[in-house]
Enzyme design. Sequence first.
Site, PDB file in Angstrom:
ATOM      1  N   LYS A 295       0.825  -1.212   0.000  1.00 49.27           N
ATOM      2  CA  LYS A 295       0.000   0.000   0.000  1.00 49.27           C
ATOM      3  C   LYS A 295       0.863   1.267   0.000  1.00 49.27           C
ATOM      4  O   LYS A 295       0.763   2.109   0.887  1.00 49.27           O
ATOM      5  CB  LYS A 295      -0.984   0.010   1.177  1.00 49.27           C
ATOM      6  CG  LYS A 295      -2.034  -1.107   1.099  1.00 49.27           C
ATOM      7  CD  LYS A 295      -3.124  -0.942   2.139  1.00 49.27           C
ATOM      8  CE  LYS A 295      -4.244  -1.943   1.986  1.00 49.27           C
ATOM      9  NZ  LYS A 295      -3.867  -3.352   2.207  1.00 49.27           N
TER      10      LYS A 295
ATOM     11  N   THR B  33       9.824   9.288  -3.307  1.00 47.95           N
ATOM     12  CA  THR B  33       9.920   8.444  -2.107  1.00 47.95           C
ATOM     13  C   THR B  33       9.484   7.012  -2.396  1.00 47.95           C
ATOM     14  O   THR B  33      10.155   6.061  -1.987  1.00 47.95           O
ATOM     15  CB  THR B  33       9.081   9.051  -0.962  1.00 47.95           C
ATOM     16  OG1 THR B  33       9.575  10.359  -0.683  1.00 47.95           O
ATOM     17  CG2 THR B  33       9.164   8.205   0.294  1.00 47.95           C
TER      18      THR B  33
END
Lengths: 270, 270
Positions: free
Chosen positions: A90, A97
């Site tokens: 998830k 990032t």
Amino acid sequence: MASFIRQTYGQRIQNHQNPAAKMLLETMERKKTNLAVSVDVTNSKDFLSIIEAVGPFTHVDIIEDFEPSLIQEIQKLSRKHDFLIFEDRKFADIGNTVALQYSSGVHKIASWSHITNAHPVPGPSIISGLSSVGLPLGRGLLLLAEMSTKGALAAGSYTEEAVHMARAHRDFVIGFIAQRTMQGIGIEQGCLDTDDFIVLTPGVGLDAKGDSMGQQYRTPRQVIVESGCDVIIVGRGIYGKDYSQLGEIRAQAKRYREAGWEAYEDRQTA
Amino acid sequence: MASFIRQTYGQRIQNHQNPAAKMLLETMERKKTNLAVSVDVTNSKDFLSIIEAVGPFTHVDIIEDFEPSLIQEIQKLSRKHDFLIFEDRKFADIGNTVALQYSSGVHKIASWSHITNAHPVPGPSIISGLSSVGLPLGRGLLLLAEMSTKGALAAGSYTEEAVHMARAHRDFVIGFIAQRTMQGIGIEQGCLDTDDFIVLTPGVGLDAKGDSMGQQYRTPRQVIVESGCDVIIVGRGIYGKDYSQLGEIRAQAKRYREAGWEAYEDRQTA
């Protein structure tokens, strides 16, 4: 309208370019299963013995005694038992990032997980970031278009936006985590929906109705036949709380596998 | 209306019960800084030397050579340099899973990170799950009410729902990741907003306008004075790409710290 829901998993292979999507459909067809087992346990011994007993789908970030060798073990089991690995990470950060989280760190998810998933909430950059790492490796991505928890915000226009983002990145996005088929969503009325997305659905249970932390359950029949999803994701329903009861775990996995496949066969003729 | 935005960080300590919120405001007041440095690097040597040079805020899950001893090093630096640790984990799963991710795995985030954050997308159960682990340890949570990336879905009613969820869990939710103050949002017109949330804002840059992966930047002045946020989060703007240039990194950190604090002081009198 091309009704992918009436096609077999095998027939749907030709609708896909992404190698992870093809591999997933091929495996489901070959093994006659649409069950993904979510192995949410915190030590690697239990983790491996449950996988040995039943199959795929992981949360490696909760394994306490994670070692790089664990990945080699999973990969060995993946070949031995012919299943795909789906790390339910998830991802939910900005492109730069998530690219690092997917490729680097202790877990190096992209190097071993055929499929992973991401929330669309940061916007399309999350797909570009993950795709820059995963596409060259032949990986596939599922977008979380809906969630099964009470009060989830992934609904309405949020879900529609998720589908739009997926349609714009068909090379890497192979489907959705959702509670129903996304066919026709985000398509103008009267237009043909030619995007065959694979829908994996959590919150599936044959016995329980929910837990104390907002999870809600539906049966394989509701999910596959009524809602047009493709894969049922089951966790605690299969391995319960006593991970040493491998016979019982195997029996529960068989029960869910059969219920999922029966629902799928009924859908063909429904 | 109690205008928290005109109060000093020190005055706002009394508005908070959560120990992590109090500690954060105390530290900001004492050190005269509202800068959080986002250390997104993939090896522990760079990670520690940047922290040694400048301060807090991490993504431990991208550290390649993570060892439990790294946490002890960070904690030592946190005491030495008097900063709080904020693991920007962006939890985004159901209650049961985030509770495990927060407490367990290789990283054991709850045991050392004063503050962490979560997406509200799974609904209130994500807060219950994290709170069951973090509250007994005196930790605080930030909800991601908005994101700074292009095409982000955290907007409009999504943001409002996030604020509602935060107001219902004031013991554990200490504030937001957002692009502006959330004061008055989700409150009926004419009613007093007595919830003093701390707003941390990413996407702050003095030079760059954005990256190739959808990140967009604003200045400390725009963020603190015009938008009423409390803490500026800066990453690559401070440490660039050459992590060995510690003098330059220190100079950039000083530049951002001063710009952030000046903006805050101007806000008092604006």
